[in-house]
Design an enzyme around this catalytic site. Structure first.
Site, PDB file in Angstrom:
ATOM      1  N   GLY A 391       0.785  -1.220   0.000  1.00  0.00           N
ATOM      2  CA  GLY A 391       0.000   0.000   0.000  1.00  0.00           C
ATOM      3  C   GLY A 391       0.822   1.276   0.000  1.00  0.00           C
ATOM      4  CB  SER A 392      -0.258   4.652   1.127  1.00  0.00           C
ATOM      5  OG  SER A 392      -1.511   4.551   0.485  1.00  0.00           O
ATOM      6  CB  SER A 393       4.482   1.981   3.121  1.00  0.00           C
ATOM      7  OG  SER A 393       3.753   1.839   4.320  1.00  0.00           O
TER       8      SER A 393
END
Length: 682
Positions: A391-393
């Site tokens: 995800g957004s990491s």
């Protein structure tokens, strides 16, 4: 006159007597010399061939015996893996020792020691029954023997048919005493010629050891010695990554036999079977004790001599801090239980990596697999052998790729708004599902804006977004450019960790699937390992150097006591590459990471707002499915202190419930930072 004549006569008598004595002595010497010459001539001429044959039939054979392995210690000198000595009874088979001699020795030894019989198989019992009762066995095989002599059946067929004729009644006739003899006999038979085979090394009593030692002269080939086992002062902590060592009975593991034989090992050598023990086998194995055995013409051992005492293996110093490792495991289990109590009952794994962002030193690696009932199983190796959608990491890497391709610049603003594409496809940010607002790149990281990343990816593909636009048909080149940026910080490439079985992640083709290309920009397409996430955030923390991850720090020379010897070799993490970005561009990502953890609107603010030192990082949520049901992987990457990073971490929780509510998984990172920099548990 008469007196002088008489004196002369006496002198002559004395002189004559002396001459006779001297002549006698010379005669004896000459006789002895002649006898010696004749004897030498006899030995050389008449018996020379006989003694030459004896010399040829006597042989010096050098055999290697195992020595304790080197220790494994943490960065502060705490022993993680050591050797525990124990008494052992061994058997060395002569070159021409037959089964009857071995059986005779086994019977004698069975009277002196207890022996576990659990390893005995039915095949062992049948073969032993044949050895004990050869006449009975032969009577049952008259017809088959004739066929064998005529060449109608093979030796293998003959042996199998003989075993088939031995029934339960025959095997039941073997007494407990017979079985004990068999247990010893089977171990002796499995040994290689002139290579010591361990008969018993578990629970050898002082009485057994002393009794056998006293009767060695009547037990040809048997010896009493000291063996060793690996011991682990920290219990199960880090056990998966440490690996294991084969047993004396196992020798070279079947799956690694060819590998070790190619390196000059013997089949009964004890070797590293996995991970650190395997990776650093050449360091830990040590120099084996060398024995010279002299055998007679029948192959029996008539003398032995130690020609090299050998030495234990060198010590391996790790980058791991075992106190931090234990604390990381404690915190990980605490937060797993906490998250499960808040609804994450389907979460099936949790993984944590802690490292020094400046030199690649791995300080701790912890992982747990979670059963449906909450049972936890060690899964430290999962930090580099398993990969996940994170995800957004990864959005910091997406922006770096945008800078590299000159499609955005530090401080650039974009409108965060729902994006609509031809065919009805809509993509939006979670924090701004329906509105429209300007945000810059640092705010995009703070809010975790999907739209900012989608628009950046479209710019890399050479496209400016507009409402209702079609997605591009071919994103092959754009995919390569975006992935190159991700690779430069460690995503989608191996970290170089000095452990076997590291995976790269799942990197699927990108050409005619533009939707997947957009998902790649927000961490929803390619998969990465927790260790890759740790290397990625470390690259940002240290201003752009991707440093090779490593778990070994030094090799230290072995000593004769428990002290740590001098350094033989230092192991450092080399810089694998520097990102193709300016210092200002990397600093802009650092500003965004700082906002994500320290601004009230930041996605990591709740967990990281009060860390003992200011921290920075990024959170991520990846949509996944578990048994057809929607779930999310929750990820957290960060470092501290924000202005001078000394510690970086990555956290991955798999298959958590779909938000909302947002579960506080980042609290694990907070606790790690607070512990490491000196604050008590919060």
């Amino acid at each position: 006159m008469l007196k002088r004549l008489k004196e002369r006569t006496n002198d002559e008598k004395i002189r004559n007597q002396m001459n006779k004595r001297i002549n006698f002595i010379f005669g004896v010497i000459i006789f002895a010399f002649v006898a010696i010459v004749l004897r030498l001539g006899y030995l050389q001429i008449a018996q020379g061939s006989h003694y030459h044959q004896m010399i040829r039939e006597s042989e010096n054979v050098t055999v290697n015996e195992s020595v304790p392995r080197g220790r494994i210690l943490d960065r502060n000198g705490r022993v993680i893996v050591d050797n525990a000595s124990k008494k052992a009874i061994t058997y060395t088979r002569g070159k021409k020792t037959d089964q009857e001699e071995i059986l005779d020795t086994a019977k004698k030894l069975a009277k002196l020691i207890d022996m576990n019989t659990e390893k005995i198989t039915e095949r062992d019992k049948k073969d032993f029954w044949i050895t004990l009762y050869p006449d009975k066995a032969q009577k049952r095989m008259k017809k088959e023997l004739e066929l064998y002599k005529n060449g109608d059946i093979s030796q293998e067929d003959y042996d199998q048919q003989l075993r088939d004729k031995i029934g339960e009644k025959d095997l039941d006739s073997l007494s407990d005493k017979d079985l004990k003899v068999l247990a010893i006999y089977r171990e002796m038979m499995q040994g290689s010629t002139l290579s010591p085979r361990t008969i018993k090394n578990d629970d050898v009593t002082d009485k057994e050891f002393a009794t056998v030692s006293q009767q060695l002269s009547d037990l040809p080939g048997v010896n009493t010695t000291m063996d060793w086992d690996r011991k682990y002062p920290y219990g199960d902590s880090l056990r998966g990554i440490l690996g294991s060592v084969s047993t004396p009975e196992e020798g070279l593991p079947k799956e690694l036999t060819n590998y070790y034989l190619s390196k000059g090992y013997s089949r009964n050598d004890r070797v590293g079977k996995g991970y650190l023990e395997f990776q650093y086998e050449s360091i830990l194995r040590g120099k084996k004790k060398e024995m010279r055995y002299t055998t007679d013409k029948s192959g029996g051992i008539i003398d032995s001599e130690v020609i090299n005492e050998g030495s234990r293996g060198d010590d391996l110093i790790l980058t791991i801090d075992m106190e931090l490792q234990k604390k990381a495991e404690e915190y990980l289990e605490k937060h797993i239980n906490s998250l499960r109590s808040q609804g994450a009952v389907n979460m099936d794994s949790a993984l944590l990596v802690i490292q020094d962002p400046n030199n690649g030193d791995i300080l701790a690696m912890a992982g747990r697999q979670i059963d449906t009932d909450g049972t936890l199983t060690d899964f430290d190796i999962g930090t580099f052998t398993t990969q996940y959608a994170v995800g957004s990491s990864v959005k910091g890497a997406t922006l770096l790729a945008g800078y590299q391709n000159n499609v955005i610049k530090p401080g650039e603003q974009m409108v965060d708004e729902p994006l609509t594409f031809q065919g009805g496809l809509t993509k939006r940010s979670y924090f701004n599902k329906s509105g429209s607002r300007y945000i810059d790149d640092t705010e995009a990281l703070m809010h975790s804006s999907n739209v900012f990343m989608f628009k950046t990816a479209l710019k890399i593909a050479g496209i400016e977004y507009y409402q209702g636009m079609p997605l591009p048909d071919d994103i092959t080149e754009a995919g390569k450019k975006l992935r190159k940026g991700l690779n430069q910080v460690g995503l989608g490439v191996k970290t170089g960790i000095d452990l076997p079985n590291e995976v790269t992640g799942q990197i699927e083709p990108l050409n005619d699937n533009p939707g997947n290309y957009l998902d790649l920009a927000i961490g929803q397409y390619d998969t990465y390992t927790p260790l890759q996430l740790s290397q990625y955030v470390s690259t940002i923390a240290n201003d752009g150097d991707r440093v090779q991850s490593h778990i070994a720090k030094e090799i230290r020379k072995a000593t004769n006591d428990d002290s740590i010897g001098p350094v033989k070799h230092k192991i450092t993490g080399k810089v694998l590459n520097h990102v193709n970005n300016t210092p200002d561009q990397v600093a802009q990502i650092q500003k965004g990471f700082d906002k994500a953890f320290n601004k009230p609107e930041g996605t990591g603010y709740k967990s990281f707002k009060n860390t003992v030192v200011r921290s920075a990082g990024k959170t991520g949520t990846a949509e996944v499915f578990q048994n057809g049901e929607p779930r999310v992987n929750s990820t957290y990457v960060g470092y501290a202190p924000a202005d001078d990073p000394k510690l970086a971490f990555s956290i991955v929780y798999t298959n958590q419930p779909v938000p909302e509510p947002w579960l506080p998984g980042g609290d694990l990172g907070r606790d790690i930072i607070n512990y490491y920099f000196g604050k008590k548990d919060s």
